[in-house]
Design a protein around this motif. Structure first.
Motif, PDB file in Angstrom:
ATOM      1  N   LYS A 197      43.271   8.367 -21.610  1.00  0.00           N
ATOM      2  CA  LYS A 197      42.981   7.867 -22.674  1.00  0.00           C
ATOM      3  C   LYS A 197      43.661   8.615 -23.907  1.00  0.00           C
ATOM      4  O   LYS A 197      42.647  10.112 -23.954  1.00  0.00           O
ATOM      5  CB  LYS A 197      42.218   6.825 -23.502  1.00  0.00           C
ATOM      6  N   ILE A 198      43.814   8.399 -24.967  1.00  0.00           N
ATOM      7  CA  ILE A 198      44.282   9.723 -26.137  1.00  0.00           C
ATOM      8  C   ILE A 198      45.158   8.565 -27.096  1.00  0.00           C
ATOM      9  O   ILE A 198      44.954   7.949 -27.628  1.00  0.00           O
ATOM     10  CB  ILE A 198      46.061  10.246 -25.380  1.00  0.00           C
ATOM     11  N   TYR A 199      44.060   9.449 -28.748  1.00  0.00           N
ATOM     12  CA  TYR A 199      44.448   9.059 -29.545  1.00  0.00           C
ATOM     13  C   TYR A 199      45.443   9.867 -30.611  1.00  0.00           C
ATOM     14  O   TYR A 199      45.547  11.259 -30.231  1.00  0.00           O
ATOM     15  CB  TYR A 199      43.089   9.658 -30.465  1.00  0.00           C
TER      16      TYR A 199
ATOM     17  N   LYS B  12      50.309  22.316 -28.453  1.00  0.00           N
ATOM     18  CA  LYS B  12      49.285  23.013 -27.646  1.00  0.00           C
ATOM     19  C   LYS B  12      49.424  21.953 -26.420  1.00  0.00           C
ATOM     20  O   LYS B  12      49.841  22.398 -24.806  1.00  0.00           O
ATOM     21  CB  LYS B  12      48.497  23.071 -28.361  1.00  0.00           C
ATOM     22  N   LEU B  13      49.172  20.412 -26.486  1.00  0.00           N
ATOM     23  CA  LEU B  13      48.820  19.914 -25.251  1.00  0.00           C
ATOM     24  C   LEU B  13      50.350  19.499 -24.771  1.00  0.00           C
ATOM     25  O   LEU B  13      50.313  19.885 -23.592  1.00  0.00           O
ATOM     26  CB  LEU B  13      48.217  18.466 -25.542  1.00  0.00           C
TER      27      LEU B  13
ATOM     28  N   GLU C  28      45.625   3.172 -27.896  1.00  0.00           N
ATOM     29  CA  GLU C  28      45.164   1.669 -28.158  1.00  0.00           C
ATOM     30  C   GLU C  28      44.862   1.400 -29.345  1.00  0.00           C
ATOM     31  O   GLU C  28      44.650   2.427 -30.599  1.00  0.00           O
ATOM     32  CB  GLU C  28      43.649   1.105 -27.699  1.00  0.00           C
ATOM     33  N   LYS C  29      45.521   0.352 -29.978  1.00  0.00           N
ATOM     34  CA  LYS C  29      45.633  -0.533 -30.669  1.00  0.00           C
ATOM     35  C   LYS C  29      45.468   0.767 -32.373  1.00  0.00           C
ATOM     36  O   LYS C  29      45.830   1.289 -33.527  1.00  0.00           O
ATOM     37  CB  LYS C  29      44.411  -0.387 -31.588  1.00  0.00           C
TER      38      LYS C  29
ATOM     39  N   ASN D 191      49.351  -1.613 -27.923  1.00  0.00           N
ATOM     40  CA  ASN D 191      48.924  -0.760 -27.247  1.00  0.00           C
ATOM     41  C   ASN D 191      49.453  -0.321 -26.717  1.00  0.00           C
ATOM     42  O   ASN D 191      50.471  -1.276 -25.938  1.00  0.00           O
ATOM     43  CB  ASN D 191      47.602  -1.898 -26.157  1.00  0.00           C
ATOM     44  N   VAL D 192      50.354   1.276 -26.328  1.00  0.00           N
ATOM     45  CA  VAL D 192      51.143   1.317 -25.549  1.00  0.00           C
ATOM     46  C   VAL D 192      50.693   2.773 -24.303  1.00  0.00           C
ATOM     47  O   VAL D 192      49.705   2.813 -24.301  1.00  0.00           O
ATOM     48  CB  VAL D 192      52.013   2.610 -26.253  1.00  0.00           C
ATOM     49  N   LEU D 193      51.951   2.152 -22.948  1.00  0.00           N
ATOM     50  CA  LEU D 193      51.266   3.257 -22.552  1.00  0.00           C
ATOM     51  C   LEU D 193      52.973   4.312 -22.470  1.00  0.00           C
ATOM     52  O   LEU D 193      53.566   3.817 -22.456  1.00  0.00           O
ATOM     53  CB  LEU D 193      51.368   2.527 -20.645  1.00  0.00           C
ATOM     54  N   PHE D 194      52.766   5.093 -22.095  1.00  0.00           N
ATOM     55  CA  PHE D 194      53.497   5.725 -22.334  1.00  0.00           C
ATOM     56  C   PHE D 194      53.335   7.618 -21.690  1.00  0.00           C
ATOM     57  O   PHE D 194      52.280   8.396 -21.183  1.00  0.00           O
ATOM     58  CB  PHE D 194      53.933   6.792 -23.757  1.00  0.00           C
ATOM     59  N   HIS D 195      54.138   8.338 -21.344  1.00  0.00           N
ATOM     60  CA  HIS D 195      54.890   9.810 -20.505  1.00  0.00           C
ATOM     61  C   HIS D 195      55.099  10.290 -22.307  1.00  0.00           C
ATOM     62  O   HIS D 195      55.635  10.367 -23.348  1.00  0.00           O
ATOM     63  CB  HIS D 195      55.981  10.228 -19.613  1.00  0.00           C
ATOM     64  N   LEU D 196      54.158  11.503 -22.652  1.00  0.00           N
ATOM     65  CA  LEU D 196      54.666  12.565 -23.168  1.00  0.00           C
ATOM     66  C   LEU D 196      55.351  13.995 -22.627  1.00  0.00           C
ATOM     67  O   LEU D 196      55.502  14.326 -21.897  1.00  0.00           O
ATOM     68  CB  LEU D 196      53.755  13.592 -23.594  1.00  0.00           C
TER      69      LEU D 196
END
Length: 563
Positions: free
Chosen positions: A457-459, A466-467, A489-490, A537-542
């Motif tokens: 989970k990420i904000y 950097k990430l 989320e949200k 709410n999102v599911l994703f790749h960076l």
């Protein structure tokens, strides 16, 4: 939104304070907890990390027999397979035998007329060509009867394969397969081309006149075949693919250069490929030759010399045409199957057949149907009392073990835990299905609904350059080392647009404490309604998006829902 579950973090103690906490969590989920493990994973080393090929059982026998063939000027047949793994393995071994001045030729069976593996008619042909030795690549481990026939014909066989071995191995001169019972080779997940490369490695060690530096130039084929066969990109495979992608960027193979040119694929020394490009752009084109016609086209393409550039162009155009036809046929069959399943999807096994479906695309179709419905799936062709085709698994169910338990009902079978093929008589179909479904029931998989595995989970404020740079060290991505999947989320929506000629792609601007994030969802027009609540709410790749020389962080959407 599809169901999801987050991978549990094994350790809460920070071992890598120089990394973003999200990166460290992802490393932990991949079993990396120490600085040594991190260095090995981030920086695979060709010299350090590749294992000694002579740890593979029967390798000494195989190398000695090749030496005899060279000294006696015997003709050698390389017996391959029609998929990208088998094609690349065949071309690789032919390249090495050519360097040894061994008189050799390759034989690739016709998928539609001969099917997979050694067959008696092919053996008769190979004998007439004067071969004294057959070396199989990406095949042979289940060919007990056919190997016995070669001895009657006065030929010897060396098997190199990576498929699941049966209880009784063929009585070949040498059987090289890391999965063989009792084999001491530490890495078991090599592709067929990976096993062929180990034989090449052993030959280079034993014949000092060969330039060992040239061995690395074979890694373009190894990377292509390994990625195409969907074996885990961990351990030795990670090393082979990491270096192989570098070689692919500056490949000397005229055929690959023409394939990239015809397909308008941006792959060169200034634009090195990643594993996804190979998996979704290059491998399907190589596979298309064997699916739609004969894999000799792909073998010929990869074998073209610098003097054969015009021929390579013609072959690349032919492969491109076959790939386009493959796409069309696959889409048609999937549509037909979806119409059937809309009316009658019951139980935990999908088993669909037709006499009109082309054999070459059945594995592809099975994979896509299994992925969509998350059920073990077999897609088959039924003709003249025989049913044959391909299966793909889901839910962790082991296909090859289940087939092995019903071997007495099958004419032929082979494969892996998650992908397999079979041939069965129509008269045995009903009893086979009954027994197979019982094995699935015994697994007690209560919930077949598809679940995404979320790495973290990420904000919004945790997403930075950097990430993204740290995540690049995790490449190449593939089986066993999936591209990290994130859940946010949200998150607040700033703007939404539909893109593309048909307005079917979703572009969303998401708020972060300072600035915004851009997200793209291809073919996600149907999710537009979910965005109207203002938060999702999102599911994703960076990923890094590059346009006109400008680079930026982008969220590649997998799914979303209103929050």
């Amino acid at each position: 939104m599809i169901g999801w579950r987050e991978i549990e973090r094994v350790s809460s103690k920070r071992a890598f304070p120089d990394l973003e906490e999200i990166t460290e969590k992802i490393l932990n989920t991949r079993g990396i907890f120490t600085e040594q493990q991190r260095q090995t994973f981030f920086f695979p080393n060709y010299e350090r990390d590749l294992k000694d090929p002579f740890w593979l059982g029967d390798m000494e026998k195989a190398v000695e027999r090749v030496r005899q063939a060279m000294e006696k000027d015997e003709k050698v047949c390389i017996f391959g397979d029609y998929d990208a793994d088998g094609v690349t393995a065949s071309v690789l071994l032919k390249n090495v035998l050519d360097q040894l001045n061994v008189n050799s030729f390759y034989y690739i069976p016709d998928r539609n007329k001969e099917g997979y593996g050694l067959n008696l008619e092919a053996l008769d042909y190979i004998k007439k060509q004067g071969a004294k030795l057959i070396i199989t690549v990406d095949s042979g481990i289940s060919s007990e009867k056919e190997v016995a026939k070669t001895q009657e014909l006065g030929m010897e066989v060396i098997i190199t394969d990576h498929h699941h071995p049966p209880k009784e191995l063929p009585k070949a001169l040498a059987v090289i397969n890391p999965k063989k019972k009792g084999d001491k080779y530490p890495f078991k997940d090599l592709a067929g081309v990976g096993v062929a490369f180990k034989l090449a490695q052993a030959l280079y060690q034993k014949f000092p006149h060969l330039n060992k530096d040239q061995l690395k130039w074979l890694l373009d084929l190894v990377a292509l075949g390994t990625i195409a066969d969907c074996v885990p990109l961990i351990g030795e495979n990670r090393v082979l693919v990491k270096y192989g992608l570098i070689v692919l960027a500056k490949t000397k193979r005229v055929g690959l250069k023409q394939l990239f040119s015809v397909g308008k694929l941006a792959i060169n020394s200034d634009c090195p490929p990643n594993s996804q490009q190979i998996a979704f752009q290059v491998a399907p084109r190589i596979n298309a030759a064997g699916r739609m016609d004969h894999a000799n086209t792909a073998c010929g393409l990869l074998s073209c010399s610098e003097k054969e550039e015009a021929e390579a162009r013609v072959l690349a155009l032919e492969v491109e045409e076959q790939n386009q036809r493959r796409q069309k046929v696959t889409k048609q069959i999937i549509q037909e199957i979806e119409e059937r399943l809309a009316k009658n999807l019951t139980g935990d096994l999908i088993w669909e057949s037709s006499m009109y479906w082309e054999m070459g695309v059945l594995g592809l179709v099975a994979g896509k149907v299994a992925e969509r419905y998350n059920r073990p799936t077999f897609i088959l062709q039924e003709k003249e009392g025989l049913i044959k085709g391909s299966g793909r698994s889901a839910g962790g169910f082991n296909l090859i073990e289940a087939l092995e338990k019903n071997a007495e009902l099958l004419e032929k079978y082979g494969g892996h835990s998650q992908a397999a093929g079979l041939v069965i008589k129509k008269e045995n179909e009903a009893i086979f299905l009954e027994k197979f479904k019982t094995l699935i029931d015994q697994e007690k998989i209560a919930d077949w609904s598809k679940k995404a595995i979320v790495d973290a989970k990420i904000y919004p404020e945790e997403i930075n350059d950097k990430l993204l740079a740290e995540l690049a060290f995790l490449e190449p991505f593939g089986e066993g080392n999936k591209k990290p999947l994130f859940l946010m989320e949200k998150v607040e929506i700033l703007e939404v647009k539909l893109l593309g000629k048909e307005q079917k792609h979703l572009k969303i601007w998401l708020k972060k404490p300072r600035g915004f994030l851009e997200a793209i969802g291809f073919d996600m027009k149907d999710k537009l309604e979910e965005t109207k609540a203002g938060r999702i709410n999102v599911l994703f790749h960076l990923e890094e998006d590059s346009w006109n020389g400008r680079k930026k962080i982008q969220l590649r959407l997998v799914d979303l829902e209103s929050a």
